[in-house]
Motif scaffolding. Structure first.
Motif, mmCIF file in Angstrom:
data_model
loop_
_atom_site.group_PDB
_atom_site.id
_atom_site.type_symbol
_atom_site.label_atom_id
_atom_site.label_comp_id
_atom_site.label_asym_id
_atom_site.label_seq_id
_atom_site.Cartn_x
_atom_site.Cartn_y
_atom_site.Cartn_z
ATOM 1 N N LEU A 151 0.817 -1.212 0.000
ATOM 2 C CA LEU A 151 0.000 0.000 0.000
ATOM 3 C C LEU A 151 0.851 1.262 0.000
ATOM 4 C CD1 LEU A 151 -2.920 -0.946 2.428
ATOM 5 C CD2 LEU A 151 -2.966 -0.764 -0.067
ATOM 6 N N GLN A 152 2.031 1.207 0.604
ATOM 7 C CA GLN A 152 2.879 2.391 0.651
ATOM 8 C C GLN A 152 3.421 2.764 -0.728
ATOM 9 O OE1 GLN A 152 6.263 0.232 2.931
ATOM 10 N NE2 GLN A 152 7.273 1.971 1.933
ATOM 11 N N LEU A 153 3.338 1.822 -1.682
ATOM 12 C CA LEU A 153 3.805 2.090 -3.038
ATOM 13 C C LEU A 153 2.666 2.459 -3.980
ATOM 14 C CD1 LEU A 153 6.428 -0.781 -3.500
ATOM 15 C CD2 LEU A 153 6.817 1.575 -2.785
ATOM 16 N N LEU A 154 1.464 2.598 -3.454
ATOM 17 C CA LEU A 154 0.318 2.889 -4.307
ATOM 18 C C LEU A 154 0.470 4.240 -5.005
ATOM 19 C CD1 LEU A 154 -2.451 2.063 -5.349
ATOM 20 C CD2 LEU A 154 -3.471 3.131 -3.322
ATOM 21 N N ASP A 195 13.800 6.766 -10.820
ATOM 22 C CA ASP A 195 13.759 8.183 -10.455
ATOM 23 C C ASP A 195 12.593 8.483 -9.506
ATOM 24 O OD1 ASP A 195 15.938 8.516 -12.072
ATOM 25 O OD2 ASP A 195 14.798 9.317 -13.777
ATOM 26 N N VAL A 196 11.432 7.875 -9.767
ATOM 27 C CA VAL A 196 10.282 8.098 -8.887
ATOM 28 C C VAL A 196 10.564 7.517 -7.501
ATOM 29 C CG1 VAL A 196 7.856 7.518 -8.493
ATOM 30 C CG2 VAL A 196 8.617 8.236 -10.773
ATOM 31 N N ALA A 197 11.200 6.353 -7.460
ATOM 32 C CA ALA A 197 11.554 5.765 -6.168
ATOM 33 C C ALA A 197 12.506 6.677 -5.398
ATOM 34 C CB ALA A 197 12.186 4.392 -6.383
ATOM 35 N N LEU A 207 17.245 -3.138 -11.829
ATOM 36 C CA LEU A 207 16.371 -4.156 -11.245
ATOM 37 C C LEU A 207 17.049 -4.909 -10.102
ATOM 38 C CD1 LEU A 207 14.690 -5.631 -14.448
ATOM 39 C CD2 LEU A 207 13.510 -4.518 -12.553
ATOM 40 N N GLU A 208 18.365 -4.968 -10.133
ATOM 41 C CA GLU A 208 19.109 -5.643 -9.062
ATOM 42 C C GLU A 208 19.497 -4.700 -7.938
ATOM 43 O OE1 GLU A 208 22.339 -7.408 -11.147
ATOM 44 O OE2 GLU A 208 21.181 -9.159 -11.791
ATOM 45 N N GLY A 209 19.054 -3.427 -8.034
ATOM 46 C CA GLY A 209 19.302 -2.480 -6.961
ATOM 47 C C GLY A 209 20.671 -1.857 -6.965
ATOM 48 N N GLN A 210 21.394 -1.973 -8.067
ATOM 49 C CA GLN A 210 22.720 -1.369 -8.146
ATOM 50 C C GLN A 210 22.594 0.110 -8.487
ATOM 51 O OE1 GLN A 210 25.080 -3.631 -10.885
ATOM 52 N NE2 GLN A 210 24.605 -5.590 -9.905
ATOM 53 N N ALA A 211 23.516 0.894 -7.973
ATOM 54 C CA ALA A 211 23.418 2.351 -8.092
ATOM 55 C C ALA A 211 24.479 2.934 -9.013
ATOM 56 C CB ALA A 211 23.523 2.992 -6.718
ATOM 57 N N ALA A 215 13.610 2.777 -0.270
ATOM 58 C CA ALA A 215 14.774 1.901 -0.200
ATOM 59 C C ALA A 215 14.906 1.117 -1.509
ATOM 60 C CB ALA A 215 14.630 0.934 0.977
ATOM 61 N N PRO A 216 16.110 0.636 -1.825
ATOM 62 C CA PRO A 216 16.323 -0.080 -3.096
ATOM 63 C C PRO A 216 15.365 -1.257 -3.296
ATOM 64 C CG PRO A 216 18.422 0.454 -2.093
ATOM 65 C CD PRO A 216 17.370 0.835 -1.100
ATOM 66 N N GLU A 217 15.082 -2.011 -2.219
ATOM 67 C CA GLU A 217 14.182 -3.160 -2.381
ATOM 68 C C GLU A 217 12.757 -2.736 -2.726
ATOM 69 O OE1 GLU A 217 14.596 -2.283 2.072
ATOM 70 O OE2 GLU A 217 15.872 -2.428 0.295
ATOM 71 N N HIS A 218 12.354 -1.547 -2.311
ATOM 72 C CA HIS A 218 11.031 -1.037 -2.655
ATOM 73 C C HIS A 218 11.015 -0.362 -4.025
ATOM 74 C CE1 HIS A 218 10.212 -0.847 1.937
ATOM 75 N NE2 HIS A 218 9.711 -1.963 1.421
ATOM 76 N N ALA A 219 12.205 -0.032 -4.516
ATOM 77 C CA ALA A 219 12.277 0.595 -5.840
ATOM 78 C C ALA A 219 12.105 -0.419 -6.965
ATOM 79 C CB ALA A 219 13.613 1.312 -5.999
ATOM 80 N N ILE A 220 12.416 -1.682 -6.704
ATOM 81 C CA ILE A 220 12.368 -2.694 -7.767
ATOM 82 C C ILE A 220 10.975 -2.825 -8.378
ATOM 83 C CG2 ILE A 220 12.646 -5.160 -8.248
ATOM 84 C CD1 ILE A 220 14.963 -5.178 -6.292
ATOM 85 N N PRO A 221 9.882 -2.905 -7.587
ATOM 86 C CA PRO A 221 8.559 -2.965 -8.219
ATOM 87 C C PRO A 221 8.255 -1.739 -9.070
ATOM 88 C CG PRO A 221 8.428 -3.599 -5.906
ATOM 89 C CD PRO A 221 9.789 -3.044 -6.124
ATOM 90 N N LEU A 222 8.685 -0.559 -8.629
ATOM 91 C CA LEU A 222 8.432 0.653 -9.404
ATOM 92 C C LEU A 222 9.212 0.631 -10.719
ATOM 93 C CD1 LEU A 222 8.434 3.464 -6.692
ATOM 94 C CD2 LEU A 222 6.507 2.175 -7.619
#
Length: 452
Positions: free
Chosen positions: A239-242, A360-362, A316-320, A368-375
């Protein structure tokens, strides 16, 4: 049991056994499907080798990156000249050419200029040059035209009574190109139903669908039964990613529509200094666009070159290690690359731009990187759906590529929202580009979308 109640199994079986020529026709079509899958595998290996060679050249010492400012424009100029001189039908993505060739009223000689086996060979060679030049381009769109040419070439060997004709062969070959290129047979089938076939019987032809799947399986047998970006597992949206997810869908729709409008407007004839320059001096113009791509590549250390597989997977793997302005720079590099007039697809670069939007939106929301993957996954499906206005194809392709079955509803909703927003900005990109190949005629219409 009365004779009237007896099943016709044996009668039907005898009829099928006696239909020797029909079985030969089917075998020819399936053999062509295997050949199409093998040709796409060959194109894939060629493009990967060309991309790796370009990367080695770019990183060969301190002067390597700067030499690309000369290498990319010069090679692009050569490619533009070769394309216009020997294979004008090979320019661009290849999907609009197939859409025009599917028009049953098109003259045979005009169809051969757009889809044929010799043109497919020329397209593959020129596409390898595009990747060697370091332009921002993908191979998936061109494999549509290549696959259609390979499949259409067997029409001469089919009997006059064959139930599958040239139109069906091109649909099967084009969709097989997508299936084999992305390693997603189901995505290839959906691409055929959503963007190509305008015949009800072709859309329901078991032989066409089997050919598409068979071509995809050839690629699977070579590259393995892996998802396009490995065995990555994308988590479902919480829900926090809605709200961030909705922002991704809207931004992807807006930028995808803008990209489509830019591409169509750039390639359409008309007034303007740049368009007159492109028309009068296409080789110089292509070199100038390529120089812009090379400058962008120099700024972002080569991450915008090629299709964008590595940066997309890194995100997608969370690398920056992707540049902060990657999304904008990849967007511009892809547009300029398409503007050169060389064979260049936009499927894979669209996925890379979409991944950048999600990242960029994340970052904007401080996730956090793990929450950015779905976005990031949502951005991929959103921008691809908006750029191509094929939401079902985009949804299936991305779901298969990232193994995102846990995000089925989120991916599907994003695809339809982004595609709907894109339609407010620009008409269907491939149909509009196809219209440019047929002056004075209406663009080929995609089949009606299923009722949702």
């Amino acid at each position: 049991m009365h004779d009237d109640d007896t099943p016709d199994f044996w009668r039907n079986l005898r009829r099928e056994v006696r239909a020797g020529r029909a079985w030969i026709d089917r075998a020819i079509v399936l053999a062509a499907a295997v050949a199409t899958g093998a040709s796409v595998v060959g194109v894939t290996l060629l493009c990967e080798a060309a991309s790796h060679l370009h990367e080695r050249m770019r990183t060969s010492g301190p002067l390597g990156p700067w030499l690309m400012l000369l290498w990319t424009p010069v090679l692009t100029a050569i490619l533009v000249w070769l394309t216009r001189r020997f294979a004008p039908g090979a320019a661009g993505s290849g999907i609009p050419q197939v859409m025009v060739a599917l028009d049953d009223s098109l003259a045979p000689e005009r169809r051969r200029a757009l889809v044929s086996l010799p043109l497919a060979i020329q397209k593959a060679a020129l596409l390898g040059g595009t990747m060697l030049a370091g332009l921002s381009a993908g191979r998936e769109g061109p494999t549509v035209q290549i696959g259609a040419g390979v499949m259409l070439s067997v029409r001469r060997w089919l009997s006059p009574a064959a139930r599958i004709d040239g139109h069906d062969l091109m649909v099967a070959g084009a969709a097989a190109g997508i299936a084999a290129a992305f390693n997603t047979p189901l995505g290839g089938v959906m691409f055929a139903l959503e963007k190509l076939s305008r015949r009800h019987h072709a859309a329901q032809s078991a032989l066409v669908i089997i050919s598409i799947v068979l071509s995809g399986l050839v690629a699977v047998s070579v590259f393995g039964n892996l998802t396009y970006f490995g065995q990555l597992r994308v988590q479902s949206l919480s829900l926090q990613l809605l709200v961030p997810g909705l922002v991704v869908a809207v931004v992807a729709g807006l930028l995808g529509g803008l990209f489509s409008q830019l591409l169509v407007s750039s390639l359409a004839p008309g007034p303007g200094r740049l368009k007159r320059w492109r028309q009068q001096y296409p080789v110089r113009f292509g070199a100038a666009c390529a120089l812009g791509v090379a400058v962008i590549g120099l700024v972002c250390q080569g991450s915008t070159s090629g299709a964008g597989y590595a940066p997309t997977r890194a995100m997608l793997e969370g690398q920056a290690d992707v540049p902060a302005l990657y999304t904008l720079l990849k967007f511009m590099a892809t547009w300029l690359s398409s503007w050169t007039g060389v064979p260049a697809g936009v499927f894979a670069p669209s996925l890379a731009v979409g991944a950048g939007i999600g990242r960029d939106v994340a970052w904007l929301f401080g996730l956090a990187p793990e929450h950015a993957i779905p976005l990031i996954a949502l951005g991929m499906v959103g921008f691809l759906a908006a750029a191509t206005q094929g939401p079902l194809t985009a949804f299936i392709l991305v779901m298969e590529m990232v193994s995102g079955h846990a995000m089925v509803l989120s991916l599907m909703l994003t695809a339809f929202v982004s595609s709907g927003i894109s339609r407010l900005i620009c008409g269907p990109m491939y149909a509009e580009l196809a219209r440019l190949l047929m002056p004075g005629r209406q663009p080929p219409q995609a089949p009606p979308e299923p009722v949702r």
